[in-house]
Design a protein around this motif. Sequence first.
Motif, PDB file in Angstrom:
ATOM      1  N   GLU A  24      12.113 -57.691  78.918  1.00  0.00           N
ATOM      2  CA  GLU A  24      11.051 -57.300  77.986  1.00  0.00           C
ATOM      3  C   GLU A  24       9.775 -56.936  78.746  1.00  0.00           C
ATOM      4  O   GLU A  24       9.081 -55.976  78.395  1.00  0.00           O
ATOM      5  N   ILE A  34      13.017 -60.117  73.002  1.00  0.00           N
ATOM      6  CA  ILE A  34      13.762 -61.355  72.762  1.00  0.00           C
ATOM      7  C   ILE A  34      13.900 -61.539  71.248  1.00  0.00           C
ATOM      8  O   ILE A  34      12.918 -61.521  70.519  1.00  0.00           O
ATOM      9  N   SER A  40      18.220 -61.131  74.202  1.00  0.00           N
ATOM     10  CA  SER A  40      17.530 -59.844  74.192  1.00  0.00           C
ATOM     11  C   SER A  40      18.225 -58.885  73.244  1.00  0.00           C
ATOM     12  O   SER A  40      19.447 -58.880  73.132  1.00  0.00           O
ATOM     13  N   CYS A  53      15.413 -52.771  83.115  1.00  0.00           N
ATOM     14  CA  CYS A  53      15.812 -54.071  82.577  1.00  0.00           C
ATOM     15  C   CYS A  53      17.018 -54.635  83.325  1.00  0.00           C
ATOM     16  O   CYS A  53      17.107 -55.839  83.538  1.00  0.00           O
TER      17      CYS A  53
END
Length: 70
Positions: A24, A34, A40, A53
């Motif tokens: 994030e 989240i 996630s 990510c």
Amino acid sequence: MEKKIVKRKAYVDTSYCVACGACEKVCPLEAIAINKGIFSKVDYDKCVGCGKCVKACPASTIEIKQQGGN
């Protein structure tokens, strides 16, 4: 000949996600967050598959997958 557009998106294996928030924090488009403090979740409308990510995830639960399209 028509060109085929390939879209890349991040996918989270929620069974192994530890909800640490590292993904994030690095997402430049705020496409991953989240969810309920448990795992996630990717907003596929925002995700461009940049892979930041994936590199940030300490649990290696995120991968970039290609989707075929036109």
